[in-house]
Design an enzyme around this catalytic site. Structure first.
Site, PDB file in Angstrom:
ATOM      1  N   HIS A 165     -17.076 -48.117  24.938  1.00  0.00           N
ATOM      2  CA  HIS A 165     -17.186 -49.524  25.338  1.00  0.00           C
ATOM      3  C   HIS A 165     -16.676 -49.707  26.755  1.00  0.00           C
ATOM      4  CE1 HIS A 165     -17.709 -51.716  21.234  1.00  0.00           C
ATOM      5  NE2 HIS A 165     -18.444 -50.616  21.317  1.00  0.00           N
ATOM      6  N   TYR A 214     -13.461 -61.391  21.484  1.00  0.00           N
ATOM      7  CA  TYR A 214     -12.160 -62.008  21.185  1.00  0.00           C
ATOM      8  C   TYR A 214     -12.341 -63.508  21.400  1.00  0.00           C
ATOM      9  CZ  TYR A 214      -9.739 -57.459  21.433  1.00  0.00           C
ATOM     10  OH  TYR A 214      -9.302 -56.181  21.220  1.00  0.00           O
ATOM     11  N   LYS A 266      -3.116 -52.068  20.633  1.00  0.00           N
ATOM     12  CA  LYS A 266      -2.199 -51.112  21.232  1.00  0.00           C
ATOM     13  C   LYS A 266      -1.392 -50.251  20.233  1.00  0.00           C
ATOM     14  CE  LYS A 266      -3.001 -51.578  25.499  1.00  0.00           C
ATOM     15  NZ  LYS A 266      -4.345 -51.036  25.311  1.00  0.00           N
TER      16      LYS A 266
HETATM   17  P1  FAD Z   1       1.952 -45.286  10.148  1.00  0.00           P
HETATM   18  O1  FAD Z   1       0.498 -45.273  10.326  1.00  0.00           O
HETATM   19  O2  FAD Z   1       2.577 -46.463   9.493  1.00  0.00           O
HETATM   20  O3  FAD Z   1       2.344 -43.965   9.372  1.00  0.00           O
HETATM   21  C1  FAD Z   1       3.623 -43.744   8.843  1.00  0.00           C
HETATM   22  C2  FAD Z   1       3.528 -42.821   7.646  1.00  0.00           C
HETATM   23  O4  FAD Z   1       4.839 -42.547   7.163  1.00  0.00           O
HETATM   24  C3  FAD Z   1       2.763 -43.450   6.492  1.00  0.00           C
HETATM   25  O5  FAD Z   1       1.762 -42.568   6.054  1.00  0.00           O
HETATM   26  C4  FAD Z   1       3.827 -43.703   5.432  1.00  0.00           C
HETATM   27  O6  FAD Z   1       3.321 -43.580   4.115  1.00  0.00           O
HETATM   28  C5  FAD Z   1       4.846 -42.626   5.765  1.00  0.00           C
HETATM   29  N1  FAD Z   1       6.194 -42.964   5.307  1.00  0.00           N
HETATM   30  C6  FAD Z   1       6.824 -44.162   5.342  1.00  0.00           C
HETATM   31  N2  FAD Z   1       8.065 -44.075   4.838  1.00  0.00           N
HETATM   32  C7  FAD Z   1       8.233 -42.802   4.467  1.00  0.00           C
HETATM   33  C8  FAD Z   1       9.301 -42.094   3.883  1.00  0.00           C
HETATM   34  N3  FAD Z   1      10.455 -42.718   3.570  1.00  0.00           N
HETATM   35  N4  FAD Z   1       9.154 -40.777   3.627  1.00  0.00           N
HETATM   36  C9  FAD Z   1       7.995 -40.141   3.944  1.00  0.00           C
HETATM   37  N5  FAD Z   1       6.938 -40.755   4.512  1.00  0.00           N
HETATM   38  C10 FAD Z   1       7.054 -42.069   4.758  1.00  0.00           C
HETATM   39  N6  FAD Z   1      -3.198 -51.304  15.371  1.00  0.00           N
HETATM   40  C11 FAD Z   1      -4.201 -51.572  16.158  1.00  0.00           C
HETATM   41  O7  FAD Z   1      -4.194 -51.114  17.300  1.00  0.00           O
HETATM   42  N7  FAD Z   1      -5.259 -52.342  15.705  1.00  0.00           N
HETATM   43  C12 FAD Z   1      -5.290 -52.860  14.425  1.00  0.00           C
HETATM   44  O8  FAD Z   1      -6.221 -53.523  14.039  1.00  0.00           O
HETATM   45  C13 FAD Z   1      -4.217 -52.601  13.589  1.00  0.00           C
HETATM   46  N8  FAD Z   1      -4.183 -53.100  12.329  1.00  0.00           N
HETATM   47  C14 FAD Z   1      -3.104 -52.832  11.556  1.00  0.00           C
HETATM   48  C15 FAD Z   1      -3.032 -53.350  10.254  1.00  0.00           C
HETATM   49  C16 FAD Z   1      -1.918 -53.111   9.440  1.00  0.00           C
HETATM   50  C17 FAD Z   1      -1.866 -53.694   8.041  1.00  0.00           C
HETATM   51  C18 FAD Z   1      -0.844 -52.330   9.939  1.00  0.00           C
HETATM   52  C19 FAD Z   1       0.367 -52.049   9.074  1.00  0.00           C
HETATM   53  C20 FAD Z   1      -0.935 -51.791  11.220  1.00  0.00           C
HETATM   54  C21 FAD Z   1      -2.041 -52.048  12.031  1.00  0.00           C
HETATM   55  N9  FAD Z   1      -2.141 -51.523  13.333  1.00  0.00           N
HETATM   56  C22 FAD Z   1      -3.182 -51.791  14.113  1.00  0.00           C
HETATM   57  C23 FAD Z   1      -1.143 -50.690  13.883  1.00  0.00           C
HETATM   58  C24 FAD Z   1      -1.512 -49.206  13.785  1.00  0.00           C
HETATM   59  O9  FAD Z   1      -2.214 -48.976  12.614  1.00  0.00           O
HETATM   60  C25 FAD Z   1      -0.206 -48.465  13.835  1.00  0.00           C
HETATM   61  O10 FAD Z   1       0.385 -48.709  15.102  1.00  0.00           O
HETATM   62  C26 FAD Z   1      -0.327 -46.972  13.593  1.00  0.00           C
HETATM   63  O11 FAD Z   1      -0.717 -46.750  12.267  1.00  0.00           O
HETATM   64  C27 FAD Z   1       1.003 -46.292  13.869  1.00  0.00           C
HETATM   65  O12 FAD Z   1       0.978 -45.001  13.389  1.00  0.00           O
HETATM   66  P2  FAD Z   1       2.281 -44.300  12.829  1.00  0.00           P
HETATM   67  O13 FAD Z   1       1.843 -42.932  12.474  1.00  0.00           O
HETATM   68  O14 FAD Z   1       3.380 -44.469  13.801  1.00  0.00           O
HETATM   69  O15 FAD Z   1       2.707 -45.130  11.561  1.00  0.00           O
HETATM   70  C1  DHB Z   2      -9.648 -53.843  16.182  1.00  0.00           C
HETATM   71  C2  DHB Z   2      -8.376 -54.271  15.987  1.00  0.00           C
HETATM   72  C3  DHB Z   2      -7.700 -54.863  17.017  1.00  0.00           C
HETATM   73  O1  DHB Z   2      -6.456 -55.274  16.855  1.00  0.00           O
HETATM   74  C4  DHB Z   2      -8.290 -55.057  18.244  1.00  0.00           C
HETATM   75  O2  DHB Z   2      -7.599 -55.676  19.227  1.00  0.00           O
HETATM   76  C5  DHB Z   2      -9.554 -54.608  18.434  1.00  0.00           C
HETATM   77  C6  DHB Z   2     -10.232 -54.001  17.393  1.00  0.00           C
HETATM   78  C7  DHB Z   2     -10.378 -53.212  15.059  1.00  0.00           C
HETATM   79  O3  DHB Z   2      -9.796 -53.072  13.973  1.00  0.00           O
HETATM   80  O4  DHB Z   2     -11.537 -52.867  15.232  1.00  0.00           O
END
Ligand code: FAD
Ligand code: DHB
Length: 389
Positions: free
Chosen positions: A72, A200, A296
């Site tokens: 994009h 958006y 982000k």
């Molecule tokens: P996570 O993906 O949360 O992974 C952490 C892992 O650790 C999980 O698998 C969990 O099960 C595991 N864990 C937790 N506690 C323990 C424990 N005690 N012992 C062992 N394992 C454990 N970002 C965007 O940019 N756009 C979006 O649209 C967006 N939507 C989102 C929607 C939701 C509902 C959420 C919660 C987040 C969203 N995010 C989004 C944010 C993005 O998904 C996260 O920033 C990203 O997943 C971060 O990755 P991570 O690996 O740091 O954490």
């Molecule tokens: C998506 C999520 C977001 O938060 C965003 O800013 C753009 C795209 C998505 O889930 O596709």
């Protein structure tokens, strides 16, 4: 069991770090509380910055993203019934890739399986010990038995609700937080996107976002109340509300269909400092949360992993602790810039329940300025495609 780096969490941060370390001959074990299928079932982010994509390539897991991801060159901002394009390619010569977090997670899991590195799923009661010494340990139980992993370092990649951040003494950890007075209701649907690029939308009834996962799959969001329940939103009610917030052309192209996923996410800005304590490093959502508006969350997790991976390679290959000592400050400097951008995007695009007539006039004026100023659009573009590592 003994390993060099014990990684808590098999989300994108844990899996990416594990893969990069393994590629450089640094032994690691991942402990994950859930099953692999559960982790893959969570529908989250969709927009990948160039830096994060490069890192996925570096980990040897980027091939499918390049084949199936959508490049994009811009986004569209909609308000007052009209859409305005922000052309990243023209403004700064860069683009983003639209490719789901679920797919990235799957690619990283496949990569990890291919090199035979160990992930222990369904690890219960994970606890961290002796993080202030140079022989930290992680304990967990599985199938009713307690196990212990001795390691050099622990990477806390266990998300916002994980155990790692809570293992840092309260008198050391400082947290900064803003909770927003609304959430996002999102659906996934097997229908073509409304537009070639993401829309958006700022509307008096609230924010809306038309995103996608592929040419045949849409991801759609609307701002909702914090106390709304997913069960109370039928697909029909969702589309009805979405249409009220879109422009005529988008409404014409919207093809409603049965949702294949529907969820509500609260919006929050959160940062924990420092991101390192002794032999424990925090990365990704374990250390910080951004509201999703700037896309982000996942990308910040990737830049943390980049700094941590570099620091650990420097430690093991060049016997230098410099990168490790600089990790928290380096990561936080980029984290706060992304926090600022996500807060700004959220503030400009949502309807805040307590906003006065004055606040709304200022918001509209800021959007009008944005789409009429090359400088303002460039600032948005630069942040959206991702600041340099
Ligand atoms: P996570 O993906 O949360 O992974 C952490 C892992 O650790 C999980 O698998 C969990 O099960 C595991 N864990 C937790 N506690 C323990 C424990 N005690 N012992 C062992 N394992 C454990 N970002 C965007 O940019 N756009 C979006 O649209 C967006 N939507 C989102 C929607 C939701 C509902 C959420 C919660 C987040 C969203 N995010 C989004 C944010 C993005 O998904 C996260 O920033 C990203 O997943 C971060 O990755 P991570 O690996 O740091 O954490
Ligand atoms: C998506 C999520 C977001 O938060 C965003 O800013 C753009 C795209 C998505 O889930 O596709």
């Amino acid at each position: 069991m003994r390993t060099q780096v014990a990684i808590i969490g098999a989300g994108p941060s844990g899996l990416l770090l594990g893969q990069l370390l393994a590629k450089h001959g640094i032994d690691n074990v991942i402990l994950e509380r859930q099953t692999g299928e559960y982790v893959l079932g969570r529908i989250r982010a969709g927009v990948i910055e160039k830096g994060a994509a490069d890192l996925l390539d570096e980990a040897g897991c980027g091939a499918r993203m390049h084949r199936e991801g959508l490049i994009h060159d811009g986004i569209e901002i909609s308000f007052g019934g009209a859409r305005h394009r922000i052309n990243f390619k023209n403004l700064i010569g860069k683009s983003v890739i639209v490719y789901g977090q679920t797919e990235i997670t799957r690619d990283l899991m496949d990569g990890r399986a291919a090199i035979g590195a160990q992930t222990i799923y369904e690890a219960e009661d994970v606890s961290l010990h002796d993080i202030g010494t140079d022989r930290p340990k992680v304990r967990y139980s599985k199938d009713g038995q307690t196990h212990e992993i001795e390691c050099d370092f622990i990477a806390g990649c266990d998300g916002f609700h994980g155990v790692s951040r809570k293992s840092i003494p309260a008198e050391v950890l400082k947290t900064f937080e803003r909770v927003y007075p609304f959430g996002w209701l999102g659906i996934l649907v097997d229908k073509p996107p409304v537009s070639d690029e993401l829309i958006y939308a700022n509307h008096e009834r609230g924010f809306a976002l038309c995103s996608m996962r592929s040419p045949t799959r849409s991801r759609l969001y609307i701002q909702c109340r914090l106390d709304d329940k997913v069960e109370d939103w039928s697909d029909e009610a969702f589309y009805e509300e979405l249409k009220r917030r879109l422009d005529d052309e988008a409404i014409k192209r919207l093809q409603p269909g049965p949702s294949i996923e529907k969820s509500i996410a609260p919006l929050r800005s959160f940062v924990a400092e420092p991101m390192r304590h002794g032999r424990l490093f925090l990365a990704g959502d374990a250390a910080h949360i951004v509201p999703p508006t700037g896309a982000k969350g996942l990308n910040l997790a990737a830049s943390d992993v980049y700094y941590l991976w570099q620091a650990l390679v420097e430690y093991y290959k060049r016997q230098s602790p410099a990168g490790i000592n600089a990790y928290s400050a380096r990561a936080l400097s980029r984290v706060w810039k992304a926090e600022r951008f996500s807060w700004w995007m959220t503030s400009q695009l949502h309807r805040f329940p307590e906003s006065s007539g004055f606040d709304q006039k200022i918001q509209r004026s800021e959007l009008e300025y944005l789409v009429s100023s090359q400088a303002a659009m460039t600032a948005l573009a630069e942040n959206y495609v991702g600041l340099p590592y």
